[in-house]
Write an enzyme that holds these catalytic residues in place. Structure first.
Site, PDB file in Angstrom:
ATOM      1  N   ASN A 283       0.870  -1.176   0.000  1.00  0.00           N
ATOM      2  CA  ASN A 283       0.000   0.000   0.000  1.00  0.00           C
ATOM      3  C   ASN A 283       0.905   1.223   0.000  1.00  0.00           C
ATOM      4  O   ASN A 283       1.518   1.545   1.014  1.00  0.00           O
ATOM      5  CB  ASN A 283      -0.892  -0.033   1.260  1.00  0.00           C
ATOM      6  CG  ASN A 283      -1.750   1.203   1.392  1.00  0.00           C
ATOM      7  OD1 ASN A 283      -1.788   2.046   0.490  1.00  0.00           O
ATOM      8  ND2 ASN A 283      -2.433   1.329   2.520  1.00  0.00           N
ATOM      9  N   TRP A 284       0.988   1.866  -1.154  1.00  0.00           N
ATOM     10  CA  TRP A 284       1.931   2.993  -1.290  1.00  0.00           C
ATOM     11  C   TRP A 284       1.392   4.262  -0.626  1.00  0.00           C
ATOM     12  O   TRP A 284       2.093   5.256  -0.523  1.00  0.00           O
ATOM     13  CB  TRP A 284       2.233   3.256  -2.768  1.00  0.00           C
ATOM     14  CG  TRP A 284       2.946   2.122  -3.461  1.00  0.00           C
ATOM     15  CD1 TRP A 284       3.303   0.921  -2.911  1.00  0.00           C
ATOM     16  CD2 TRP A 284       3.390   2.077  -4.830  1.00  0.00           C
ATOM     17  NE1 TRP A 284       3.936   0.141  -3.852  1.00  0.00           N
ATOM     18  CE2 TRP A 284       4.006   0.815  -5.030  1.00  0.00           C
ATOM     19  CE3 TRP A 284       3.322   2.974  -5.906  1.00  0.00           C
ATOM     20  CZ2 TRP A 284       4.555   0.439  -6.263  1.00  0.00           C
ATOM     21  CZ3 TRP A 284       3.863   2.607  -7.133  1.00  0.00           C
ATOM     22  CH2 TRP A 284       4.475   1.350  -7.305  1.00  0.00           C
ATOM     23  N   LYS A 285       0.136   4.248  -0.228  1.00  0.00           N
ATOM     24  CA  LYS A 285      -0.501   5.418   0.412  1.00  0.00           C
ATOM     25  C   LYS A 285      -0.273   6.663  -0.451  1.00  0.00           C
ATOM     26  O   LYS A 285      -0.262   6.550  -1.679  1.00  0.00           O
ATOM     27  CB  LYS A 285       0.022   5.577   1.843  1.00  0.00           C
ATOM     28  CG  LYS A 285      -0.133   4.265   2.644  1.00  0.00           C
ATOM     29  CD  LYS A 285       0.088   4.413   4.124  1.00  0.00           C
ATOM     30  CE  LYS A 285      -0.088   3.064   4.805  1.00  0.00           C
ATOM     31  NZ  LYS A 285       0.006   3.127   6.261  1.00  0.00           N
TER      32      LYS A 285
ATOM     33  N   HIS B 147      -9.429   1.008   5.186  1.00  0.00           N
ATOM     34  CA  HIS B 147      -8.120   1.215   5.827  1.00  0.00           C
ATOM     35  C   HIS B 147      -8.299   2.145   7.029  1.00  0.00           C
ATOM     36  O   HIS B 147      -9.104   3.069   6.984  1.00  0.00           O
ATOM     37  CB  HIS B 147      -7.127   1.818   4.830  1.00  0.00           C
ATOM     38  CG  HIS B 147      -5.726   1.783   5.355  1.00  0.00           C
ATOM     39  ND1 HIS B 147      -5.250   2.722   6.230  1.00  0.00           N
ATOM     40  CD2 HIS B 147      -4.718   0.895   5.160  1.00  0.00           C
ATOM     41  CE1 HIS B 147      -3.997   2.407   6.548  1.00  0.00           C
ATOM     42  NE2 HIS B 147      -3.650   1.314   5.908  1.00  0.00           N
TER      43      HIS B 147
ATOM     44  N   SER C  63       3.889  -2.179  10.165  1.00  0.00           N
ATOM     45  CA  SER C  63       5.350  -2.215  10.321  1.00  0.00           C
ATOM     46  C   SER C  63       5.956  -3.579   9.994  1.00  0.00           C
ATOM     47  O   SER C  63       6.905  -4.007  10.647  1.00  0.00           O
ATOM     48  CB  SER C  63       5.758  -1.754  11.726  1.00  0.00           C
ATOM     49  OG  SER C  63       5.343  -0.410  11.942  1.00  0.00           O
TER      50      SER C  63
ATOM     51  N   GLY D  54       3.089  -1.085   4.180  1.00  0.00           N
ATOM     52  CA  GLY D  54       3.142   0.336   3.852  1.00  0.00           C
ATOM     53  C   GLY D  54       4.569   0.764   3.559  1.00  0.00           C
ATOM     54  O   GLY D  54       5.080   0.598   2.449  1.00  0.00           O
ATOM     55  N   GLY D  55       5.242   1.275   4.573  1.00  0.00           N
ATOM     56  CA  GLY D  55       6.581   1.851   4.409  1.00  0.00           C
ATOM     57  C   GLY D  55       7.550   0.978   3.625  1.00  0.00           C
ATOM     58  O   GLY D  55       8.221   1.455   2.688  1.00  0.00           O
TER      59      GLY D  55
HETATM   60  P1  13P Z   1       3.314   0.345   7.586  1.00  0.00           P
HETATM   61  O1  13P Z   1       3.864  -0.925   6.989  1.00  0.00           O
HETATM   62  O2  13P Z   1       4.031   1.576   7.105  1.00  0.00           O
HETATM   63  O3  13P Z   1       3.211   0.270   9.072  1.00  0.00           O
HETATM   64  O4  13P Z   1       1.812   0.504   7.039  1.00  0.00           O
HETATM   65  C1  13P Z   1       0.931  -0.552   7.165  1.00  0.00           C
HETATM   66  C2  13P Z   1      -0.316  -0.215   6.437  1.00  0.00           C
HETATM   67  O5  13P Z   1      -1.074   0.646   6.867  1.00  0.00           O
HETATM   68  C3  13P Z   1      -0.606  -0.912   5.179  1.00  0.00           C
HETATM   69  O6  13P Z   1      -1.882  -0.662   4.733  1.00  0.00           O
END
Ligand code: 13P
Length: 252
Positions: A6-8, A92, A210, A231-232
């Site tokens: 998820n690149w947000k 989300h 994370s 995410g990250g």
């Molecule tokens: P992180 O991996 O940055 O904690 O984000 C998780 C997330 O929200 C994926 O949708």
């Protein structure tokens, strides 16, 4: 196993293309592991083009529950389909917390995704306060029940659920493998109650919060953890690729 990024709200068009190319390459050795990326809307078309001819799938980060119309700024399921998306994230915690999406909103989005043959990735998870109060199961159960209202069992066979404890998202703090497994097993039991044994057992339950190359193994090795929503670490092809590699060790 499904490893989803998820690149947000990260990457401009050019960075999205570069990252997509890196993920495509990293996914060449993914074997049975399904790989998915969810870039920002503006880059979906370009990323779908980069992934064409590969096994990497592309999804939206949210959708609006109407096909078209006067909904300024929103993106519909048919639009996601038209660029080549196969999946869409719904509910989300950032949509819930920052944009006020309610359980009912999550339900209408999930139904709309199903209607247009998009695989919904339904996110559930408790806040730190809710966990400290011992309410994590109640919270997650309520989110699941509400999101799955009016969902046809026959339509739920490819559903994906992501357990994302809010306190672990972007904080560098992950659920312990035991915490993740306990909640995933609980989610599995609620799903089999709601959808029946065979459909419930087949739902992929991803862990998100994370997940990084260094902790992916302890999380993905848990019985009811069927992948990750990342995410990250999905913003660096080498890190995302390292997590995909870990997942290849857990495919049947
Ligand atoms: P992180 O991996 O940055 O904690 O984000 C998780 C997330 O929200 C994926 O949708």
């Amino acid at each position: 196993m499904l490893i989803a990024g998820n690149w947000k709200m990260n990457t401009d068009l050019s960075k999205a293309r570069t990252l997509a190319a890196g993920v495509r390459k990293a996914a060449e050795s993914a074997g049975e592991v399904e790989v998915l990326v969810c870039p920002p809307f503006i880059s979906l078309d370009a990323v779908c083009q980069v992934m064409r001819g590969s096994a990497v799938q592309v999804g939206g980060q949210t959708l609006y529950p109407e096909d078209s119309g006067a909904f300024t700024g929103e993106v519909s399921a048919p639009m996601l389909r038209s660029v080549g998306c196969s999946h869409v994230i719904v509910g989300h915690s950032e949509r819930r917390q920052l944009f006020g999406e309610t359980d009912e909103d999550v339900n209408t989005r999930l139904l709309q995704a199903r209607l247009h043959d998009l695989v919904p990735i339904l996110c559930v998870g408790e806040t730190l306060q809710q966990r400290k109060a011992g309410n994590q199961r109640t919270v997650v159960e309520e989110q699941l029940t509400a999101a799955l209202a009016n969902v046809d069992i026959a339509e739920a066979d490819d559903l994906v659920v992501a357990y994302e404890p809010v306190w672990a998202i972007g904080t560098g703090e992950t659920a312990s493998p035991e915490q993740a497994q306990a909640m995933h097993a609980f989610i599995r039991s609620r799903l089999t109650d709601r959808l029946g044994q065979s459909v419930g057992a087949g739902v992929a339950i991803l862990y998100g919060g994370s997940m990084k190359p260094h902790n992916a193994d302890e999380l993905l090795s848990q019985d009811d953890v069927d992948g990750g929503l990342i995410g990250g670490a999905s913003l660096k092809a080498s890190d995302f690729g390292a997590i995909i590699n870990v997942a290849t060790g857990y495919t049947a």
